[in-house]
Design an enzyme around this catalytic site. Structure first.
Site, PDB file in Angstrom:
ATOM      1  N   LEU A  79       7.460  14.980  12.747  1.00  0.00           N
ATOM      2  CA  LEU A  79       6.998  16.314  13.098  1.00  0.00           C
ATOM      3  C   LEU A  79       6.821  17.091  11.799  1.00  0.00           C
ATOM      4  CD1 LEU A  79       9.415  17.184  16.074  1.00  0.00           C
ATOM      5  CD2 LEU A  79       7.035  16.418  16.244  1.00  0.00           C
ATOM      6  N   ASP A  80       5.807  17.948  11.744  1.00  0.00           N
ATOM      7  CA  ASP A  80       5.608  18.764  10.558  1.00  0.00           C
ATOM      8  C   ASP A  80       6.829  19.635  10.296  1.00  0.00           C
ATOM      9  OD1 ASP A  80       3.033  17.779  10.252  1.00  0.00           O
ATOM     10  OD2 ASP A  80       2.159  19.345  11.520  1.00  0.00           O
ATOM     11  N   LYS A  81       7.016  20.024   9.050  1.00  0.00           N
ATOM     12  CA  LYS A  81       8.172  20.835   8.656  1.00  0.00           C
ATOM     13  C   LYS A  81       8.350  22.068   9.535  1.00  0.00           C
ATOM     14  CE  LYS A  81      10.185  23.323   4.722  1.00  0.00           C
ATOM     15  NZ  LYS A  81      10.046  23.654   3.283  1.00  0.00           N
ATOM     16  N   THR A  83       7.442  22.618  12.570  1.00  0.00           N
ATOM     17  CA  THR A  83       7.502  22.307  13.998  1.00  0.00           C
ATOM     18  C   THR A  83       8.907  21.864  14.382  1.00  0.00           C
ATOM     19  OG1 THR A  83       5.199  21.573  13.927  1.00  0.00           O
ATOM     20  CG2 THR A  83       6.492  20.914  15.845  1.00  0.00           C
TER      21      THR A  83
END
Length: 305
Positions: A79-81, A83
């Site tokens: 997951l993106d930072k 998110t």
């Protein structure tokens, strides 16, 4: 052991919580907080403040005799930072191979919830029924059978990218486009880079609140103060071990409480597949942010009308 469950890690436990939603000897699902990266990239400065470093401290090693045990748990996806939400982890090589294949084949069903800036249009020509969404392999809950969904089929980076979404509710805001924030449910069929963020911004013209990459700047910067409002809050997948011949026999013999893991493990409708169903509540910031924006509008909205 150096302060964690897995032996042999001469590192400091990262100073953030990483709740465990489900765990057995083969896989786990954890709840990644916003602002934490999954793993360090070369030349960054995250140090031990990564999910990868935290996993050995919050998970238990597989039981003795488990095949293909990894020395440390491995994230299957990322997951993106900014998110938050559910992250799938493998503890063994066979589990990693199986789960990676499920993601590659788009059999993992993911649900995200986000707050977007404005009111996304719902064109008739891109409206689909719950039955049509199910046929796409989208996770439709029992309460969503009569719902209408929207389909975004818009290539990203010259690759197919498909997102199914619907609005959940609307909140008035002095700072928002058209004085409205929309809480939306997003179900990606594909997994392209920043797919949900780009689809909502570029295709529907309503960027996610707090998205510094795609919100367009300008007045949208006034909504950036509390980070990105995107959470992976539900996921469904096939258990990587309990659907093998050996694993199914083992699962059938488990005590009832362990067998169903408080409802996290379920059988598919046809009874052939052991599935993992995990879900979480949205972070508190969603409710508090929307409530604050609503109160401000109710108090000062007449002054700008």
């Amino acid at each position: 052991m150096h302060g964690g469950c897995y032996p042999g890690f001469d590192t400091t436990k990262p100073k953030f919580d990483l709740p465990v939603l489900y765990e057995d000897s083969h896989c786990a699902i954890v709840n990644k907080p916003a602002g934490i990266v999954c793993y360090s990239q070369r030349d960054d400065n995250h140090g031990v403040m990564t999910v990868r470093h935290a996993l050995p401290f919050v998970l238990k090693p597989p039981k003795r005799g488990t095949a293909g045990i990894y020395l440390r748990p491995v994230g299957v996806h990322r997951l993106d930072k900014p998110t938050s939400g559910l992250l799938v982890v493998a503890k063994t090589k066979p589990a990693l191979v199986n789960l990676s294949k499920q993601f590659e084949d788009r059999r993992v069903k993911k649900t995200y919830t986000a707050v977007v800036n404005g009111i996304p249009e719902e064109p008739i020509e891109t409206s689909i029924t719950s039955e049509e969404a199910l046929n796409l392999g989208i996770d439709i809950g029992d309460g969503d059978q009569a719902s209408k969904w929207q389909l975004i089929d818009h290539a990203l980076d010259k690759k197919s990218a498909v997102t199914v979404w619907k609005p959940l509710n609307y909140t008035k805001s002095l700072k928002a486009k058209d004085t409205t924030l929309t809480l939306v449910e997003l179900k990606p069929k594909t997994g392209r880079y920043h797919q949900l963020r780009r689809h909502m911004s570029w295709v529907r013209g309503c960027p996610l609140v707090g998205d510094v990459s795609y919100d367009g700047g300008g007045e949208a910067t006034s909504l950036r103060g509390r980070g990105l409002f995107l959470c992976s809050n539900r996921i469904r997948l096939e258990h990587p071990y309990y659907n093998t011949i050996e694993g199914r026999t083992e699962w059938e013999g488990l005590p009832e409480q362990q067998k169903w893991a408080n409802g996290t493990l379920v059988l598919s409708e046809d009874g052939t597949t052991v599935e993992v169903h995990a879900s979480i509540d949205l972070p508190n910031k969603f409710e508090t942010f929307l409530a604050t924006e609503r109160r401000r509008y109710e108090k000062f909205g007449d002054d700008v009308a």
